[in-house]
Design a protein around this motif. Structure first.
Motif, mmCIF file in Angstrom:
data_model
loop_
_atom_site.group_PDB
_atom_site.id
_atom_site.type_symbol
_atom_site.label_atom_id
_atom_site.label_comp_id
_atom_site.label_asym_id
_atom_site.label_seq_id
_atom_site.Cartn_x
_atom_site.Cartn_y
_atom_site.Cartn_z
ATOM 1 N N PRO A 625 15.062 2.858 31.046
ATOM 2 C CA PRO A 625 15.749 3.359 30.365
ATOM 3 C C PRO A 625 16.758 4.721 30.884
ATOM 4 O O PRO A 625 16.851 5.826 31.740
ATOM 5 C CB PRO A 625 14.592 4.050 29.849
ATOM 6 N N LEU A 650 7.888 6.338 30.318
ATOM 7 C CA LEU A 650 8.394 4.936 30.228
ATOM 8 C C LEU A 650 8.495 3.769 31.158
ATOM 9 O O LEU A 650 8.891 4.581 32.366
ATOM 10 C CB LEU A 650 9.890 5.213 29.521
ATOM 11 N N LEU A 685 12.793 -1.678 24.725
ATOM 12 C CA LEU A 685 12.453 0.206 23.914
ATOM 13 C C LEU A 685 13.071 0.263 22.716
ATOM 14 O O LEU A 685 13.937 -0.530 22.214
ATOM 15 C CB LEU A 685 13.547 0.981 24.927
ATOM 16 N N THR A 712 11.353 7.300 22.864
ATOM 17 C CA THR A 712 10.841 6.116 22.713
ATOM 18 C C THR A 712 9.832 6.141 23.174
ATOM 19 O O THR A 712 8.890 6.934 23.874
ATOM 20 C CB THR A 712 12.111 6.065 23.702
ATOM 21 N N ASN A 714 7.736 1.939 24.597
ATOM 22 C CA ASN A 714 7.799 0.241 25.146
ATOM 23 C C ASN A 714 7.289 -0.121 24.276
ATOM 24 O O ASN A 714 6.025 -0.049 23.695
ATOM 25 C CB ASN A 714 7.213 0.377 26.263
#
Length: 868
Positions: A625, A650, A685, A712, A714
């Motif tokens: 990420p 993330l 993502l 953001t 997953n």
């Protein structure tokens, strides 16, 4: 948005490939295949010579790779590395105001492509401070010796790639023996606005038997006008805002490089290289937003007749910058049975955005306007603007005097929004590789072992919209004057090719910026302004990364071919520091992570005969990420139970997939190839709204689990697949002058999608279903001429990490290059770009709802190249 690969394009591509293969087979008689060329001579035939060198390298590679040589780059009108790479199969570019910036290879998001310079990974940051996207517009093409797009990885390459690893290879003084001096000078014009275009480069080198030195500089600049129109819609498709913009853009890419190399004995080489590249973008914005959604009257998708329409004026003199400093010390040695290579690399990347935006608005409803609009052509709404006068009933207004040239001079509300971001990345890479011939299970093999340690620190922010608004009526008196928008209006009308129905005059942005800077300095001196507060603590981050990698591979003959099998192991340790902001309270928040990943791979090559190669590969990879996405910083509201910010939990995107390709090498530095690939990706993502499931945002006595979380996330799994067809060849088998003709053509047919956690299916950002390149050239009798066409169809946009949910309409690009060699050392050139004068369009879900329309015009350049 598209459900399947374009069948017509597929049929055409297969037909072209078949024709090329048949042509090559028919011409094989008596030709020298690429694989047996021992010496590459470029002089006199730069296109064919450089193509032959690149194809020899490509043919002998263990993996699926596309190569373009620097001499070939010089035959295109390309000013940066992204433009040069876009000529290769399945490589598309994202443009910013017409200039190539990011790569989208195989239709994938730009974060799925990693970048290395001379084999050393370089991690970029986009202008939004959010993604690990490398900006290719900062790298001038003229400092490179070759460009490689590795579509499958071998274990000695960083695993941080899902679709491709681009290696930018720089010059060595031993590329040419003795004294060598090369360069170019060129000047031209931008058609829209008549701005200048200028480039120059100079590279000097000397090498003897054991020692060599070189130095190079380059500079490219353009002074352009960008026409821009944007529209915002309501749920029914009627416009709520009609946005008219024009930019004065002054961009410059500069590069400098120097190095030396010493070969003290056979089997030993020591070298040092230093490279600095800088991209600067100074933009003056003139913008007016006609806020028809706030008017009274008739408003439909096609037309409107309204009164009481407010207009917001926006002006600024902004700056964007990207700086790369890279230095590498290395050596290659033969020690007994081992071939050893070591590298120590230092890299520094800076990304800066400074946008002090002035907002000007009416203070009272009586200052608003009467507006009629006609959207018969949805790309170019035509407006009829007039003043308004009081109507028959109190508080009502009717249409007054028509306005031919719009002016915001009477606007009473003037505010400053100082948007900014800055990201600095600094890293060290230590790398050791070794190779030797050995015997394994009774079979001869080439063993490769390696170790790499990356130590990187990043401190920065995303583009913050939380800057404090400054009232200019209070700011500028501190420097002895009041702020009057009319003082900055000029009498020069916009130079635009877009119809609008009325005109605007430019604002003197530079003078406004000077006065604002002076006012802010005075305000800061009085203790009433602090520039550090322009970036919210929730938008800042500091990230330390330590990546330890080790690999082993074996190359051996089996199953009638050449196999390269191996395993790469990577351990990523990451420490993320940021701040939670709850109202006016700011609290530090740190999160550490430690991940170990294994990346097996297998690349196979079968030489079916001296001209035909079959390849297959099974690969794995990762995309970590971006820095802004994984930051701990967030804004928390315990009243509304919401959190907006980064997501330090993330997981990286991981992939496994396969490639297969067939390559037939042809006379005339030619090849025809067909390849297919598939990538299966986990943890995709995407930006989403969810609920908090971890305890990292909890505070003493406050459980924030279950808060609404905007960040953001997953997603679930996704898949990307495609077919790539390519043909390039000079027709040397034709008689006389006809033998100078040649072609480079490729088409990529792509598709893919992923599933969100909510079970929805979404397109990958950047996936055009069809990407084509076609160049027809002639090279003989000192003349080198090339006409190049590129086309890609619609794709979901994520430009620079700033766009979302918006599609970009497909477009074409037609470029012309003419070269004539007056002597072996002196060549005249003329380059023309964007000959179709493309209009770049973005739209919201449907082409009938364009959200952005942009044009920069055609550009031309002429000059001279020299080589002594």
């Amino acid at each position: 948005m598209h459900s399947s690969i374009n069948k017509a394009a597929l049929g055409a591509g297969v037909s072209v490939a078949a024709l090329a293969l048949a042509t090559g087979v028919a011409a094989q008689d008596g030709a020298t295949p690429v694989s047996t060329v021992d010496e590459i001579i470029v002089t006199g035939q730069p296109i064919v010579g450089s193509q032959r060198a690149a194809l020899l390298r490509q043919r002998e590679a263990d993996n699926v790779v596309s190569v373009i040589a620097a001499d070939t780059v010089g035959q295109f009108p390309d000013q940066n590395a992204a433009a040069a790479l876009s000529r290769l199969p399945a490589v598309a570019v994202q443009r910013d105001q017409g200039q190539e910036r990011y790569l989208q290879i195989r239709g994938a998001p730009n974060r799925w492509t990693s970048v290395s310079i001379d084999g050393i990974n370089i991690v970029g940051v986009d202008e939004g401070g959010n993604q690990r996207a490398f900006r290719f517009d900062a790298v001038p093409a003229v400092i490179l010796s070759a460009l490689e797009v590795n579509k499958t990885l071998t274990p000695d390459m960083s695993a941080e790639s899902i679709v491709a690893r681009v290696d930018l290879q720089t010059y060595s003084p031993f590329d040419r023996r003795g004294i060598d001096l090369q360069g170019d000078l060129g000047r031209g014009e931008m058609n829209l606005g008549g701005g200048d275009q200028e480039q120059y480069s100079l590279r000097a080198s000397w090498s003897g038997d054991t020692f060599g030195v070189f130095a190079a500089i380059s500079r490219y600049r353009r002074d352009q006008i960008t026409d821009n129109r944007e529209t915002v819609y309501d749920a029914a498709g009627a416009p709520t805002a009609l946005d008219y913009r024009q930019y004065f853009v002054f961009r410059e890419t500069a590069g400098a490089m120097a190095g030396m190399e010493w070969r003290p004995a056979e089997g030993h080489r020591l070298f040092v290289k230093a490279l600095e590249t800088e991209f600067t973008d100074n933009e003056e914005r003139n913008q007016y937003v006609i806020q028809v959604g706030s008017g009274v009257g008739t408003r439909t998708a096609a037309a409107g007749d309204l009164v009481g329409v407010p207009v917001r004026g926006t002006a600024n003199d902004g700056y964007y910058g990207n700086l790369n400093r890279i230095a590498t010390l290395g050596g290659d040695h033969t020690a007994g049975d081992w071939d050893l290579a070591w590298r120590v690399n230092y890299s520094e990347v800076q990304n800066t955005t400074d946008l002090p935006i002035v907002l000007s608005q009416q203070l009272s409803s009586s200052q608003r306007f009467a507006v009629r609009y006609d959207r018969s052509n949805s790309l170019f709404p035509i407006l009829d603007i007039a003043t308004q006068t009081p109507g028959a009933t109190p508080g009502s207004f009717v249409r007054g005097t028509p306005i031919q040239t719009f002016s915001p001079a009477s606007f009473g509300l003037n505010l400053l929004l100082p948007l900014s971001s800055r990201t600095d990345s600094e890293g060290w890479v230590y790398k050791l590789d070794g190779a030797r011939d050995a015997e394994l299970f009774g079979r001869p093999v080439e063993l490769r072992l390696g170790f790499e340690y990356d130590d990187r620190s990043v401190e920065g922010s995303i583009l913050s919209s939380a800057a404090p608004v400054v009232a200019l009526t209070q700011l500028l008196p501190l420097v002895g004057r009041s702020f009057n928008y009319a003082d900055y209006l000029t009498t020069e009308r916009w130079d635009t090719g877009f119809p609008s129905g009325f005109g605007f005059t430019y604002v003197d942005n530079k003078k406004m910026r000077q006065d604002i800077d002076a006012g802010l300095a005075a305000l800061a001196g009085a203790g009433r302004y602090n520039a550090a507060l322009n970036i919210s603590p929730a938008d800042r981050y500091t990230i330390d990364e330590r990546l330890t990698s080790a690999y082993g591979s074996a190359s051996f003959d089996a199953f009638g071919g050449r196999m390269v099998a191996g395993l790469r192991v990577e351990r990523m340790e990451q420490a993320i520091d940021g701040f939670l902001r709850v109202g006016t309270t700011v609290t530090p928040l740190s999160v550490d992570s430690d991940d170990l990943d294994l990346f097996p791979s297998l690349n196979a090559r079968w030489d079916l005969n001296e001209d035909t190669v079959l390849r297959a590969a099974l690969v794995t990879g990762i995309a970590r990420p971006g820095y802004g996405a994984v930051r701990t910083g967030a804004s928390v509201s315990d009243v509304s139970r919401t959190i907006a910010g980064g997501n330090p939990t993330l997981e990286p995107e991981k992939t496994w997939g396969g490639d297969v390709s067939l390559e037939r090498y042809l006379p005339g530095a030619g090849v025809v190839s067909a390849g297919a690939f598939v990538r299966l990706v986990d943890n995709v993502l995407y930006d989403a709204v969810s609920t908090v499931t971890s305890d990292i945002y909890d505070a003493p006595g406050i459980d924030r689990t279950g808060y609404i979380y905007t960040s953001t996330q997953n997603g679930d799994s996704g898949h990307l697949y495609g077919l790539e067809l390519s043909w390039q060849q000079q027709f040397v088998f034709l008689p006389g002058l006809w033998s100078g003709f040649g072609v480079q053509a490729n088409v990529a047919l792509l598709d893919g999608e992923f599933d969100t956690r909510a079970g929805q299916t979404a397109d990958f950002p950047g996936t055009s279903k069809t990407v084509t390149n076609l160049s027809v050239y002639y090279e003989k009798y000192g003349l080198s001429a090339r006409l190049s066409h590129q086309w890609r169809d619609d794709w979901l946009d994520s430009l620079g990490g700033l766009g979302s949910g918006e599609y970009r309409a497909g477009y074409e690009s037609l470029d012309l290059s003419l070269r004539y060699a007056l002597t072996d050392s002196l060549t005249l050139f003329v380059d023309g770009n964007n000959l179709t004068d493309e209009t770049y369009v973005a739209f919201e879900g449907d082409p009938s709802r364009p959200s952005e329309v942009e044009q920069i015009g055609t550009r031309w350049m002429a000059g001279v190249r020299f080589n002594f």
